[in-house]
Scaffold this active site. Structure first.
Site, PDB file in Angstrom:
ATOM      1  N   LYS A 145       0.816  -1.362   0.076  1.00 62.54           N
ATOM      2  CA  LYS A 145      -0.260  -0.275  -0.111  1.00 62.54           C
ATOM      3  C   LYS A 145       0.252   0.928  -0.326  1.00 62.54           C
ATOM      4  CE  LYS A 145      -3.611  -2.889   2.307  1.00 62.54           C
ATOM      5  NZ  LYS A 145      -4.631  -2.931   3.433  1.00 62.54           N
ATOM      6  N   GLN A 172      -4.986  -1.583  10.110  1.00 61.02           N
ATOM      7  CA  GLN A 172      -4.944  -2.444   9.436  1.00 61.02           C
ATOM      8  C   GLN A 172      -4.719  -3.906  10.184  1.00 61.02           C
ATOM      9  OE1 GLN A 172      -2.806  -3.073   5.972  1.00 61.02           O
ATOM     10  NE2 GLN A 172      -3.297  -5.261   6.610  1.00 61.02           N
ATOM     11  N   ASP A 227     -11.037   3.408   4.269  1.00 58.46           N
ATOM     12  CA  ASP A 227     -11.125   1.725   4.501  1.00 58.46           C
ATOM     13  C   ASP A 227     -12.673   1.048   4.343  1.00 58.46           C
ATOM     14  OD1 ASP A 227     -10.234  -0.805   3.802  1.00 58.46           O
ATOM     15  OD2 ASP A 227      -9.581  -1.596   5.819  1.00 58.46           O
TER      16      ASP A 227
END
Ligand code: NAP
Length: 294
Positions: free
Chosen positions: A57, A101, A124
């Protein structure tokens, strides 16, 4: 629309095109706005798979000109410390997107932490407000993996209207938001899960079949309607007979490719699209903050 000489849904190629477009847009806008978009990836502990995803990422951010404000914490970091980190990132004007994460170490409450993210920075798309907007079909930040699947289907002009879509898996990360997005696109949607009886009779109905489980080889050719579009979200690491480690999906690719109209490879299908959608969400938040329509 992508042209193809085989029946692969090439997520890698599409993700590269999306990244090139974002790069050009960021290059054009940054001087005007006075800064680049910024993404903060918060990682806790040293799970090797998570570390690889985070590196990926951050590399993608660098490729398109998004500044990374990654913060990596030891596995014993407390909930309170992480909440303070999220609050600081919420206030940080250089940061347009925040991602925690997952999975987090067991002593941490990931849901409570996700709730702390400022919804306009929810890169997200997992904050309850983002999920609520999805349920209500209102504009908002969408979960990256399901959004990536939808973008891939759109790119290959897969007709969803009135078609039977079957999603296998009902997680809040993938299965549920994906089912809602397919519904929004006028598909008729079935969701199967670990308690579903006779999985094959359900998957066989799917004009579009999307397994998101994490079990290599779960979907065999006998479970797929001939001519179906198969999008494999699953990612598992397996070791082959020669001791070599590789990534595989939920689909028995070699046999299913022969009956499917279109199919994603693993790797190179949904994975790169997830990263592209994360960059897109960060860019969209940046534009929204500065009153620029995208
Ligand atoms: P998860 O939270 O573990 O959910 C798995 C789902 O699969 C659950 O709903 C579970 O049912 C269902 N399931 C388990 N065994 C099953 C079976 N035998 N038959 C039918 N359904 C079954 O996982 P997730 O986070 O959604 O991720 C799913 C997979 O996608 C994983 O392999 C993950 O690595 C991958 N993934 C890929 C990307 C990407 O970018 N490509 C992104 C995210 C996730 P129950 O609800 O009944 O337990």
């Amino acid at each position: 629309m992508s042209t193809t000489t085989n029946n692969l849904l090439d997520g890698k190629a599409l993700a590269e095109r999306i990244q090139s477009q974002l790069k050009a847009q960021i290059e054009a806008l940054s001087p005007q706005i006075g800064r680049s978009p910024g993404l903060a990836v918060v990682m806790v502990g040293d799970n090797p798979a998570s570390a690889a995803y985070v590196r990926n990422k951050e590399r993608a951010c660098a490729n398109v000109g998004i500044a990374s404000f990654g913060q990596h914490f030891p596995a014993d970091t407390s909930q309170l410390e992480l909440e303070q980190v999220i609050h600081a990132l919420n206030q940080d004007e250089r940061v347009d997107g925040i991602l925690v994460q997952l999975p987090l170490p067991e002593h941490l409450d990931s849901v409570a932490l996700l709730h702390q993210i400022e919804p306009n920075k929810d890169a997200d798309g997992l904050h309850p407000l983002s999920l609520g907007r999805l349920v209500r079909q209102e504009p908002g930040l969408r979960s990256c993996t399901p959004a990536g699947v939808m973008r891939l289907l759109q790119e290959y002009q897969v007709d969803l209207k009135g078609k039977q879509a079957v999603v296998v898996g009902r997680s809040i990360l993938v299965g549920k938001p994906l089912a809602l997005m397919l519904l929004e696109a006028d598909a008729t949607v079935a969701i199967a899960h670990s308690k579903s009886h006779d999985l094959q009779s359900i998957t066989k109905q799917g004009d579009i079949l999307i397994p998101a489980v994490g079990r290599p080889g779960l979907i065999t050719a006998a479970m797929v309607k001939p001519g179906a579009v198969v999008v494999d979200v699953g990612i598992s690491r397996v070791t082959d007979a020669n001791g070599k480690s590789r990534l595989v999906g939920d689909v028995d690719f070699d046999s299913v490719q022969k009956v499917a109209q279109l199919i994603t490879p693993v790797p190179g299908g949904v994975g790169p699209m997830t990263v592209a959608m994360l960059l897109q969400n960060t860019f969209n938040s940046y534009c929204q903050l500065h009153g620029i329509s995208v």
